[in-house]
Design an enzyme around this catalytic site. Sequence first.
Site, short mmCIF file in Angstrom:
data_model
loop_
_atom_site.label_atom_id
_atom_site.label_comp_id
_atom_site.label_asym_id
_atom_site.label_seq_id
_atom_site.Cartn_x
_atom_site.Cartn_y
_atom_site.Cartn_z
N SER A 1 0.99 -0.99 -0.14
CA SER A 1 0.10 0.02 0.05
C SER A 1 0.85 1.18 0.08
CB SER A 1 -0.86 0.08 1.21
OG SER A 1 -0.14 0.42 2.38
N LYS A 2 0.23 2.31 0.09
CA LYS A 2 0.84 3.59 0.04
C LYS A 2 2.10 3.94 1.32
CE LYS A 2 -0.46 6.85 -2.96
NZ LYS A 2 0.04 7.94 -3.75
#
Length: 425
Positions: free
Chosen positions: A210-211
Amino acid sequence: MEIRVRTAPSPTGIPHIGNTWSALFNFLFARKNKGKFILRLEDTDRERLVPESVAKIYETLHWLGLDYDEGPDIGGSFAPYIQSERKEIYRQYADELVKKGIAYEDNGAIRFKTNKEGKTGWVDLAGNKTIEFDNSTQEDFVILKSDGFPTYHLANVVDDHLMKISHVIRGGEWISSVPKHIMLYQAFGWELPQFVHLPLLLGVDKSKLSKRHGAKSVLEFRQEGYLREALLNFMALLGWSPPSGREILTLEEMINEFDLKDINLASPVFDVKKLEWLNGEWIRKLTIENLQLRIWEYLDKKYPQELIEKTIPLVRERIKKLSDYMNLAGFFFEEPKIEKGQFGNLALGHLKEALKVMEESEWQLDKLQDFLLKIVEKNKFKTGDFFMSLRLALTGQRVTPPIVESMVILGKEKTLARINRAVNL
Ligand code: GLU
């Protein structure tokens, strides 16, 4: 059989690196097998649509050099390659299934009636293994929504069929959709494509990427000063081991070596440190002229190319990203800020002495070097301290490229003016 593969992103925001990664694998497979690589926009989810992201999808693929043979902006035999413009086609196919009794209307939508007996499976070419689902797990699912748009499942299957896609290569998160797709293919009486599901990408802590693991979009990485060569190289090594064992590969080399059998099913870890390392390697691999061009473009073409080119030999060993360049070499282009407090007690003496005589020096590296060392000797300065005073006067920083080389590039006039400015602080 002609090899035809596609990348089918949904324009729901800035393209995710995972999508670009699977696009790269499609591209490599197509080029290796002299097939076609196609771009199709899956924009039927109107709630999540972000219209600006269409241009970002094009920009990402073009910038990386993942040129597609057919697509919305370049045409091809199945134009328009944009699902929202093919609504009527999907409706006809949905109606066909209703007529056959395999789909039914439900609250204005059309739902596919799944077979709940037995199993649905396929041999996935990533790892060559059979994947199977119990049909009892497959509930009836919507194929056409009440807004008249198809769902992903219907549009994806219809288009892969009509566009004669031979291999569906995509992220592993789509595996659970495949039984639905196979049931649709069977209901239409169509041949199945080959399925190739890439492993799931993980962050360094082994949780789903994820980010927060630093996974940005390719365009954001570009903004941070990464080179396309490094990003391509980095993405290729996620889940694929080139038989040569090489770690640094050009796109050409990747194409030559690419084979689906070398996809590793173990989930690859997205490690930004590795990307950074590769970027540094690529920065050093580019010719000076090429690197100059990248830096010039990266800095919005604001600075003279000749000057950038001269400074490259002084900085290229020390930069990992294009964005590091100005931190190290900014003083060549703009007068640096300097403050009295930066300088040591002896600095004024160093600089005054230098200023007194430097006018006489010839402005070539070896001459200037000798000349400065003589000043040190004559005045019994400490060499390191003397050069630090010059360094601060010229650059405002304690860590810089080699300072005498820098003076040669700056030129006599600027060098003396900056020393003068420091003396007058
Ligand atoms: N539109 C899907 C996506 O955004 C495509 C998945 C597929 O390749 O089938 O990833």
